[in-house]
Design a protein around this motif. Structure first.
Motif, PDB file in Angstrom:
ATOM      1  N   ARG A   1      -3.454  -3.346  -4.712  1.00 56.03           N
ATOM      2  CA  ARG A   1      -2.572  -2.369  -3.503  1.00 56.03           C
ATOM      3  C   ARG A   1      -3.214  -2.628  -2.391  1.00 56.03           C
ATOM      4  O   ARG A   1      -2.485  -2.924  -1.224  1.00 56.03           O
ATOM      5  CB  ARG A   1      -2.455  -1.012  -3.925  1.00 56.03           C
ATOM      6  CG  ARG A   1      -1.594  -0.265  -2.962  1.00 56.03           C
ATOM      7  CD  ARG A   1      -1.499   1.313  -3.342  1.00 56.03           C
ATOM      8  NE  ARG A   1      -2.683   1.846  -3.086  1.00 56.03           N
ATOM      9  CZ  ARG A   1      -3.050   2.470  -2.050  1.00 56.03           C
ATOM     10  NH1 ARG A   1      -2.371   2.380  -0.782  1.00 56.03           N
ATOM     11  NH2 ARG A   1      -4.312   3.095  -1.833  1.00 56.03           N
ATOM     12  N   LEU A   2      -4.340  -2.512  -2.106  1.00 57.93           N
ATOM     13  CA  LEU A   2      -5.031  -2.528  -0.833  1.00 57.93           C
ATOM     14  C   LEU A   2      -5.428  -3.947  -0.344  1.00 57.93           C
ATOM     15  O   LEU A   2      -5.999  -4.036   0.738  1.00 57.93           O
ATOM     16  CB  LEU A   2      -6.342  -1.895  -0.855  1.00 57.93           C
ATOM     17  CG  LEU A   2      -6.196  -0.145  -0.980  1.00 57.93           C
ATOM     18  CD1 LEU A   2      -7.341   0.509  -1.178  1.00 57.93           C
ATOM     19  CD2 LEU A   2      -5.704   0.378   0.229  1.00 57.93           C
TER      20      LEU A   2
ATOM     21  N   SER B   1      -7.158 -10.599 -10.208  1.00 57.73           N
ATOM     22  CA  SER B   1      -6.238  -9.435 -10.742  1.00 57.73           C
ATOM     23  C   SER B   1      -6.072  -9.825 -12.108  1.00 57.73           C
ATOM     24  O   SER B   1      -5.433  -8.805 -12.828  1.00 57.73           O
ATOM     25  CB  SER B   1      -5.044  -9.400  -9.821  1.00 57.73           C
ATOM     26  OG  SER B   1      -4.279 -10.650  -9.847  1.00 57.73           O
TER      27      SER B   1
ATOM     28  N   ARG C   1      -3.971   9.754  -6.744  1.00 55.94           N
ATOM     29  CA  ARG C   1      -2.918   8.673  -6.757  1.00 55.94           C
ATOM     30  C   ARG C   1      -2.315   8.507  -7.836  1.00 55.94           C
ATOM     31  O   ARG C   1      -1.521   7.570  -8.042  1.00 55.94           O
ATOM     32  CB  ARG C   1      -3.649   7.545  -6.240  1.00 55.94           C
ATOM     33  CG  ARG C   1      -4.270   7.581  -4.762  1.00 55.94           C
ATOM     34  CD  ARG C   1      -4.594   6.019  -3.933  1.00 55.94           C
ATOM     35  NE  ARG C   1      -3.062   5.601  -3.879  1.00 55.94           N
ATOM     36  CZ  ARG C   1      -2.336   5.645  -2.880  1.00 55.94           C
ATOM     37  NH1 ARG C   1      -2.799   6.522  -1.928  1.00 55.94           N
ATOM     38  NH2 ARG C   1      -1.130   5.017  -2.698  1.00 55.94           N
TER      39      ARG C   1
ATOM     40  N   HIS D   1      -3.438   8.035 -10.966  1.00 53.05           N
ATOM     41  CA  HIS D   1      -4.114   7.432 -12.074  1.00 53.05           C
ATOM     42  C   HIS D   1      -4.599   8.249 -13.046  1.00 53.05           C
ATOM     43  O   HIS D   1      -5.310   9.471 -12.757  1.00 53.05           O
ATOM     44  CB  HIS D   1      -5.352   6.341 -11.325  1.00 53.05           C
ATOM     45  CG  HIS D   1      -4.671   5.665 -10.650  1.00 53.05           C
ATOM     46  ND1 HIS D   1      -4.173   4.180 -11.035  1.00 53.05           N
ATOM     47  CD2 HIS D   1      -4.738   5.235  -9.132  1.00 53.05           C
ATOM     48  CE1 HIS D   1      -3.724   3.443 -10.106  1.00 53.05           C
ATOM     49  NE2 HIS D   1      -3.964   4.165  -9.060  1.00 53.05           N
TER      50      HIS D   1
ATOM     51  N   SER E   1      -6.058  -1.568  -9.862  1.00 50.01           N
ATOM     52  CA  SER E   1      -4.889  -1.539  -9.524  1.00 50.01           C
ATOM     53  C   SER E   1      -4.781  -1.000  -7.973  1.00 50.01           C
ATOM     54  O   SER E   1      -4.024  -1.601  -7.104  1.00 50.01           O
ATOM     55  CB  SER E   1      -4.186  -0.244 -10.226  1.00 50.01           C
ATOM     56  OG  SER E   1      -2.918   0.256  -9.804  1.00 50.01           O
ATOM     57  N   GLU E   2      -5.815  -0.393  -7.593  1.00 52.47           N
ATOM     58  CA  GLU E   2      -5.936   0.081  -5.973  1.00 52.47           C
ATOM     59  C   GLU E   2      -6.541  -1.154  -5.508  1.00 52.47           C
ATOM     60  O   GLU E   2      -6.210  -1.436  -4.227  1.00 52.47           O
ATOM     61  CB  GLU E   2      -6.829   1.441  -5.820  1.00 52.47           C
ATOM     62  CG  GLU E   2      -6.148   2.830  -6.421  1.00 52.47           C
ATOM     63  CD  GLU E   2      -4.573   2.926  -5.793  1.00 52.47           C
ATOM     64  OE1 GLU E   2      -4.918   2.844  -4.367  1.00 52.47           O
ATOM     65  OE2 GLU E   2      -4.019   3.157  -6.234  1.00 52.47           O
TER      66      GLU E   2
END
Length: 387
Positions: free
Chosen positions: A370-371, A241, A345, A347, A366-367
């Motif tokens: 989140r996941l 990340s 979503r 973006h 980013s997703e």
């Protein structure tokens, strides 16, 4: 050049970005704006004699599917042994010019050689589109008038200086001219006489084209005598990340996290840098330095920029990158589907175009965070299904 005109061309020329509609009325509006910028009415009228909309320009503008390719496919298509060999040949042929550029601007020859190769195959393929008509077409088209209307007015100034012939000057479909494919505003602003003949001729003079290209890069913020990109080896336990162009640490911080140069040594310890994984954690890995950002002012395509920056290192002696074993890229339709889901979503992906550009990569990362997926910005079928 009169002061008012110089100010207008160096700032934003387009006071009213109109587009579309009747072509004659559109040209009349451009003429009026050019006169307000200080250009002579007779010169403007002569420039537009015989001007027309070129439908082949619009077709080329809509057909840029090559940028949908992944980095490995794109770079292997553009970087051939012939281009590497010719890089050495042309580097030696214009050694004096490259030495002057390095001394004045601090830009290594490989950087300009890479652009020269990709843009026109070292000046051999400069394009056959009429430059005036290409700019008129794209300024009249309502997709990007804010970009091309100022270029059209700058082309009139270039004509006034004797730098182009509206009826005969040809180049790329997007209006770029010469061996490094520069737009008229860049030529007006940063055009340089590299061969000392008193003329700025980017089509027929390689020294003029190269010196102008260096001046453009310098004006965009190139930091003299600093690196731009370097292949690295990254540890398997790196926090993915933290990778990507939107995330920066100092070189010494990346080194402390286990990042090492595949060849030689990393750049200066205090330089801000990003880890770029163009095909995710299982593919090639690079560290990018501040000069890498300048590439995006030359060309907005992520895959082009990364390939050009890498090719510049190859021309400087770097090894072929380690391709690794990345997961298969999404197809064009799958990428568009992914972009639609990302937009849903919230973006900003920069457009549903099937291209994995910088904005789509940031949204993917980013997703992934989140996941709870490895956040390496490389979209997979699994991510698509989860979204």
């Amino acid at each position: 050049m009169r002061l008012a005109l110089a100010f207008t061309l160096l700032a934003s020329t387009a006071t009213a970005q109109t587009c579309g509609g009747d072509v004659s009325a559109f040209i009349a509006g451009v003429k009026s704006e050019a006169q307000s910028a200080g250009l002579p009415a007779a010169t403007i009228d002569q420039f537009f004699q015989g001007a027309r909309i070129d439908q082949s320009v619009l077709r080329a503008d809509r057909a840029q599917g090559v940028f949908q390719k992944d980095f490995i496919s794109f770079s292997r298509a553009l970087i051939s042994q012939n281009r590497i060999n010719n890089g050495r040949v042309f580097g030696d042929r214009y050694d004096q010019t490259f030495n002057a550029i390095e001394q004045r601007f601090g830009i290594p020859r490989g950087v300009l050689l890479a652009f020269w190769a990709f843009e026109t195959d070292y000046g051999q393929v400069q394009g056959s589109f009429n430059t005036r008509d290409a700019l008129l077409t794209l300024a009249h088209d309502c997709r990007r008038p804010e970009l091309f209307r100022p270029q059209l007015i700058a082309a009139i100034e270039l004509y006034r200086r004797g730098g182009m012939d509206p009826a005969r000057t040809t180049g790329a479909w997007a209006g770029e001219i010469g061996q490094l494919q520069k737009l008229p505003r860049e030529i007006v602003r940063q055009g340089m006489d590299g061969d000392g003949d008193g003329i700025v001729d980017l089509k027929n003079s390689a020294p003029d084209a190269l010196m102008t290209g260096a001046n453009v890069l310098s004006s965009l913020g190139w930091r003299a005598n600093e690196p731009w990109l370097q292949e690295v080896i990254v540890p398997s336990n790196l926090d993915w990340s933290q990778t990507g162009l939107n995330n920066k640490l100092s070189v010494q911080d990346w080194a402390a996290r286990g990042v090492t140069a595949r060849q030689g040594r990393l750049g200066p310890a205090n330089l801000p840098a990003s880890i770029l994984l163009p095909m995710g954690r299982d593919g090639p890995a690079f560290i990018t330095y501040p000069n890498f950002e300048v590439y995006f002012d030359w060309n907005k395509s992520f895959v082009y920029v990364t390939t050009a920056a890498y090719f510049a290192t190859r021309l400087g002696g770097a090894a072929v990158y380690d391709a690794g074993n990345p997961s298969a890229p999404l197809s064009g339709p799958q990428m568009q589907q992914l972009q639609q889901k990302l937009v849903a979503r919230g973006h900003d992906v920069g457009g549903i175009d099937g291209i994995l550009g910088a904005k789509t990569r940031a949204a993917v990362q980013s997703e992934q965070v989140r996941l709870g997926l490895p956040a390496d910005a490389w979209p997979t079928i699994d991510l698509l299904n989860r979204l």
